[in-house]
Design an enzyme around this catalytic site. Structure first.
Site, PDB file in Angstrom:
ATOM      1  N   GLU A  59       0.807  -1.349  -0.021  1.00  0.00           N
ATOM      2  CA  GLU A  59      -0.120  -0.072  -0.033  1.00  0.00           C
ATOM      3  C   GLU A  59       0.778   1.375  -0.058  1.00  0.00           C
ATOM      4  O   GLU A  59       0.678   2.239   0.631  1.00  0.00           O
ATOM      5  CB  GLU A  59      -0.761   0.009   1.295  1.00  0.00           C
ATOM      6  CG  GLU A  59      -2.313  -0.742   1.114  1.00  0.00           C
ATOM      7  CD  GLU A  59      -2.809  -0.624  -0.337  1.00  0.00           C
ATOM      8  OE1 GLU A  59      -2.809   0.487  -0.980  1.00  0.00           O
ATOM      9  OE2 GLU A  59      -3.125  -1.541  -0.891  1.00  0.00           O
TER      10      GLU A  59
HETATM   11  C1  LIG Z   1       2.681  -9.770   0.206  1.00  0.00           C
HETATM   12  C2  LIG Z   1       2.540  -8.836  -0.633  1.00  0.00           C
HETATM   13  C3  LIG Z   1       1.328  -8.419  -1.165  1.00  0.00           C
HETATM   14  C4  LIG Z   1       1.051  -7.284  -2.164  1.00  0.00           C
HETATM   15  N1  LIG Z   1      -0.195  -7.065  -2.489  1.00  0.00           N
HETATM   16  C5  LIG Z   1      -0.335  -6.039  -3.574  1.00  0.00           C
HETATM   17  C6  LIG Z   1      -1.771  -6.332  -4.396  1.00  0.00           C
HETATM   18  O1  LIG Z   1      -2.575  -6.610  -3.806  1.00  0.00           O
HETATM   19  N2  LIG Z   1      -1.684  -5.253  -5.444  1.00  0.00           N
HETATM   20  C7  LIG Z   1      -0.650  -4.620  -5.895  1.00  0.00           C
HETATM   21  O2  LIG Z   1      -0.875  -3.900  -6.786  1.00  0.00           O
HETATM   22  N3  LIG Z   1       0.456  -4.698  -5.299  1.00  0.00           N
HETATM   23  C8  LIG Z   1       0.432  -5.508  -3.907  1.00  0.00           C
HETATM   24  N4  LIG Z   1       1.938  -5.610  -3.614  1.00  0.00           N
HETATM   25  C9  LIG Z   1       2.910  -4.876  -4.184  1.00  0.00           C
HETATM   26  C10 LIG Z   1       3.347  -3.652  -3.117  1.00  0.00           C
HETATM   27  O3  LIG Z   1       2.252  -2.674  -2.914  1.00  0.00           O
HETATM   28  C11 LIG Z   1       4.769  -3.113  -3.725  1.00  0.00           C
HETATM   29  O4  LIG Z   1       5.788  -3.971  -3.299  1.00  0.00           O
HETATM   30  C12 LIG Z   1       5.011  -1.821  -3.040  1.00  0.00           C
HETATM   31  O5  LIG Z   1       4.259  -0.695  -3.291  1.00  0.00           O
HETATM   32  C13 LIG Z   1       6.646  -1.317  -3.119  1.00  0.00           C
HETATM   33  O6  LIG Z   1       6.934  -1.684  -4.672  1.00  0.00           O
HETATM   34  P1  LIG Z   1       8.297  -2.419  -5.048  1.00  0.00           P
HETATM   35  O7  LIG Z   1       8.195  -3.639  -4.295  1.00  0.00           O
HETATM   36  O8  LIG Z   1       8.296  -2.534  -6.310  1.00  0.00           O
HETATM   37  O9  LIG Z   1       9.389  -1.486  -4.457  1.00  0.00           O
HETATM   38  P2  LIG Z   1      10.120  -0.428  -5.094  1.00  0.00           P
HETATM   39  O10 LIG Z   1       9.170   0.732  -5.689  1.00  0.00           O
HETATM   40  O11 LIG Z   1      11.076  -0.861  -6.176  1.00  0.00           O
HETATM   41  O12 LIG Z   1      10.718   0.225  -3.843  1.00  0.00           O
HETATM   42  C14 LIG Z   1      12.031  -0.160  -3.396  1.00  0.00           C
HETATM   43  C15 LIG Z   1      12.446   0.817  -2.255  1.00  0.00           C
HETATM   44  O13 LIG Z   1      12.916   1.997  -2.771  1.00  0.00           O
HETATM   45  C16 LIG Z   1      11.876   2.977  -2.027  1.00  0.00           C
HETATM   46  N5  LIG Z   1      11.481   4.076  -3.245  1.00  0.00           N
HETATM   47  C17 LIG Z   1      10.965   3.871  -4.498  1.00  0.00           C
HETATM   48  N6  LIG Z   1      10.810   4.909  -4.884  1.00  0.00           N
HETATM   49  C18 LIG Z   1      11.082   5.998  -3.885  1.00  0.00           C
HETATM   50  C19 LIG Z   1      10.968   7.440  -4.224  1.00  0.00           C
HETATM   51  N7  LIG Z   1      10.484   8.008  -5.117  1.00  0.00           N
HETATM   52  N8  LIG Z   1      11.458   8.002  -2.920  1.00  0.00           N
HETATM   53  C20 LIG Z   1      11.848   7.476  -1.969  1.00  0.00           C
HETATM   54  N9  LIG Z   1      11.892   6.005  -1.869  1.00  0.00           N
HETATM   55  C21 LIG Z   1      11.561   5.284  -2.971  1.00  0.00           C
HETATM   56  C22 LIG Z   1      10.750   2.301  -1.684  1.00  0.00           C
HETATM   57  O14 LIG Z   1      10.324   2.933  -0.270  1.00  0.00           O
HETATM   58  C23 LIG Z   1      11.539   1.129  -1.274  1.00  0.00           C
HETATM   59  O15 LIG Z   1      11.917   1.085  -0.021  1.00  0.00           O
HETATM   60  C24 LIG Z   1       2.051  -6.655  -2.415  1.00  0.00           C
HETATM   61  C25 LIG Z   1       3.350  -6.887  -2.287  1.00  0.00           C
HETATM   62  C26 LIG Z   1       3.496  -8.018  -1.286  1.00  0.00           C
HETATM   63  C27 LIG Z   1       4.914  -8.314  -0.959  1.00  0.00           C
END
Ligand SMILES: Cc1cc2nc3c(=O)[nH]c(=O)nc-3n(C[C@H](O)[C@H](O)[C@H](O)COP(=O)(O)OP(=O)(O)OC[C@H]3O[C@@H](n4cnc5c(N)ncnc54)[C@H](O)[C@@H]3O)c2cc1C
Length: 591
Positions: A438
């Site tokens: 989220e």
């Molecule tokens: C168990 C689980 C359930 C999930 N359920 C859903 C779901 O139902 N629907 C759905 O769509 N997604 C879902 N997700 C996805 C989840 O919402 C994302 O994993 C999350 O939003 C982060 O995206 P990412 O993993 O690609 O990390 P990234 O976006 O690659 O981020 C990696 C790190 O970089 C930081 N970061 C990235 N951009 C910035 C910025 N601009 N400024 C500062 N810091 C930054 C982040 O805070 C994080 O620490 C789920 C994930 C998991 C693991």
């Protein structure tokens, strides 16, 4: 093994003594809400969560979801529990009566959500997402779509998902590649791969309704070109359901919430319909995301409560060592560990954070109901701005503290906390994801300082600052309360200064403001909890002859919060004022 007793007494204290929740009955559509009704719902929800959902929590973790040939099977007992959940009308609690819902306030749903998360977070994710999908469809979809989908989501026979994430597209949703091709009949054909989709495939319902972010061929680049689509797993035609081109490519093997299916969902020319306006998908999706952010905050709270109960019960029974102030259980080989200061530090930290978050979370929930239902437009708008301001705080603060609390709970059990059968380590693993999904907590902090704080020249912020300021002024001559208002006043002064600093810095350098965002959110959150603890202490002081121990415990916990936890505000303030140079000057290759 852990058991769970819903904290109904504390919920009632917050609802009736602290926040005057019965004011909800003055809102249109909530005229039937009274104490008897709320109490009976709490009692029934308590039975369901304690007796049906909680006993499946450990076995659900052990078995996890299974993937076979595109199908996902939930752990034993989940289907029957889900049926019971739907038959009890729990999926419909806050849905509108015209679609078969009970039309009850979100505030009551928030209490239900807390209990479900304490008892079995994995289970709660299925109906939680359905309610999010229900809300987005209810607000943005055409009447035709509403008539088809909302009654089924309300009665729980169909469930919902939110499909945002793709392999290359996480936080930055502008990178979304899923395509939506318009068709002559007004529908769309969607093609793309979504990952990490909670409840994306499972065996609990007859159909699954995906809300999918995608891009039409003519869409502008980036976030402005995203639209939202409703894509069912099976397309309804009267009573008949026909398979749509939606498949599950697998499930993730993950650290926690193992009984919640986290799926790769493939759309291969799947039929879907637009929800809301073309290229305005983020606005519609935000309805779902904001609701989900508050709900995820409540996940942190629910797990912290479950962990507190487990740690407290264990600390009363486990015999190790003797109290430094003298033997407390002379007839036993050792004293219970609850006599030791360090164990008390851990338990009181859990208790103070959990009860503080419950009070703050319900304040926000009541304002959410007011923002939707109040007859006066200005009151609605003020409440809405307050909810927008506090949503990232609830999400990030509650989940950070939830993780801290579950970790402390595990520590109270020593080595036994690390052992799977005892249930405490599951709570640590389950709560960890809440800091990530989220929108990660770092992103919540950016939302607070970048979007919410500058709104209307600080107007959103004033919806929080004014009540705190007014309260401190009203109580300035209350000597009995001074031990609580004094520390709050100091912390609040620092928050005001920090807000000015962040606002000014943000104008010159967004990066400098972003560098202190997480510290600022935590400072904001601590002050919010401090305000709630002052008000709780004020209520408790009105019961000097408390036989139950409830108000005595409130006062002691309020003292602990003020003396032992709120002081963190001063180091957060120092860190915020120190700015960003120590973080940003190091070259990336020197890390
Ligand atoms: C168990 C689980 C359930 C999930 N359920 C859903 C779901 O139902 N629907 C759905 O769509 N997604 C879902 N997700 C996805 C989840 O919402 C994302 O994993 C999350 O939003 C982060 O995206 P990412 O993993 O690609 O990390 P990234 O976006 O690659 O981020 C990696 C790190 O970089 C930081 N970061 C990235 N951009 C910035 C910025 N601009 N400024 C500062 N810091 C930054 C982040 O805070 C994080 O620490 C789920 C994930 C998991 C693991």
């Amino acid at each position: 093994m852990l058991t769970y007793t819903p904290p109904i007494r504390d919920m009632q204290f917050v609802l009736y003594e602290l926040l005057d929740a019965l004011q909800l009955s003055q809102l249109e559509g909530f005229e039937e809400v009274n104490r008897e009704l709320i109490d009976s719902i709490l009692e029934e929800a308590g039975k369901l969560t304690g007796e049906v959902l909680q006993p499946l929590n450990h076995s659900g973790d052990e078995q996890g979801c299974q993937f076979n040939n595109g199908q996902v099977t939930t752990p034993e007992g989940f289907k029957a529990a889900y049926r019971q959940f739907c038959e009890g009308g729990w999926t419909a609690l806050a849905c509108e009566p015209e679609f078969g819902g009970s039309g009850l306030p979100k505030t009551i749903n928030t209490l239900l959500e807390e209990m479900i998360c304490s008892a079995n977070l994995s289970f709660g994710i299925y109906p939680g997402l359905s309610f999010g999908a229900y809300s987005a469809i209810s607000r943005y979809a055409s009447d035709d779509l509403k008539q088809i989908y909302l009654p089924k989501l309300a009665d729980g026979s169909w469930s919902g998902t939110m499909c945002l994430t793709e392999p290359q597209c996480g936080t930055d949703l502008g990178l979304c590649r899923t395509k939506a091709q318009p068709q002559e009949d007004g529908s769309f054909k969607l093609t793309g791969n979504k990952i990490f989709i909670s409840a994306g495939e499972h065996d609990l319902t007859d159909n699954i309704i995906h809300l999918v972010l995608a891009r039409t061929p003519d869409a502008p680049e980036g976030i402005k070109g995203i639209s939202l689509f409703l894509v069912p797993k099976k397309c309804p035609d009267g009573d008949t359901l026909t398979d749509n081109q939606v498949g599950c490519g697998g499930i993730e093997h993950k650290m926690g919430i193992k009984a919640s299916s986290t799926c790769q969902i493939n759309f291969d020319d799947a039929t879907g319909w637009l929800v809301g306006d073309l290229h305005k998908g983020m606005r519609a999706m935000f309805t779902m995301m904001n609701q989900a952010r508050l709900a995820v905050g409540i996940q942190g709270l629910g797990l912290a409560e479950a962990s507190y109960q487990g740690a407290r019960d264990y600390a009363r029974e486990r015999l190790q060592g003797r109290a430094l102030s003298g033997v407390k259980a002379p007839d036993r080989p050792a004293d219970p560990i609850i006599v030791h200061p360090d164990v008390r530090r851990m338990l009181l930290t859990q208790k103070a954070y959990t009860e503080g978050c419950r009070a703050f979370g319900l304040w926000v929930a009541i304002q959410l109901d007011i923002s939707r239902k109040h007859c006066d437009k200005t009151v609605r708008q003020d409440a809405d701005e307050f909810v927008q301001l506090t949503t990232p705080v609830v999400k990030a603060l509650f989940t950070d503290l939830g993780f801290e609390c579950t970790n402390l709970g595990m520590q109270v059990l020593g080595g036994h906390g690390f052992i799977r059968e005892n249930g405490m380590e599951q709570l640590v693993r389950d709560t960890r994801i809440a800091q990530i999904y989220e929108g990660t907590n770092g992103i919540q902090a950016l939302d607070l300082i970048g979007r919410k704080m500058p709104q209307k020249a600080g107007r959103y912020l004033r919806h929080f600052f004014h009540p705190v300021q007014d309260y401190l002024e009203q109580q300035q001559n209350n000597a009995e309360l001074a031990e609580f208002t004094g520390p709050l006043s100091k912390a609040f002064g620092r928050l005001q200064k920090a807000s000015q600093q962040v606002a000014l810095t943000g104008l010159k350098s967004p990066e400098a403001a972003a560098a202190v965002a997480s510290d600022y959110l935590r400072l904001f959150g601590l002050v919010a909890l401090g305000y709630m603890w002052c008000r709780m202490a004020e209520q408790a002081l009105q019961h000097p002859d408390d036989d139950s121990g409830f108000y005595t415990a409130k006062l002691h916990t309020a003292r602990f919060f003020m003396q032992k936890l709120l002081p963190q505000n001063s180091s957060l303030f120092a860190s915020i004022m120190a700015g960003e140079s120590s973080m940003m000057e190091l070259e990336s290759e020197h890390f």
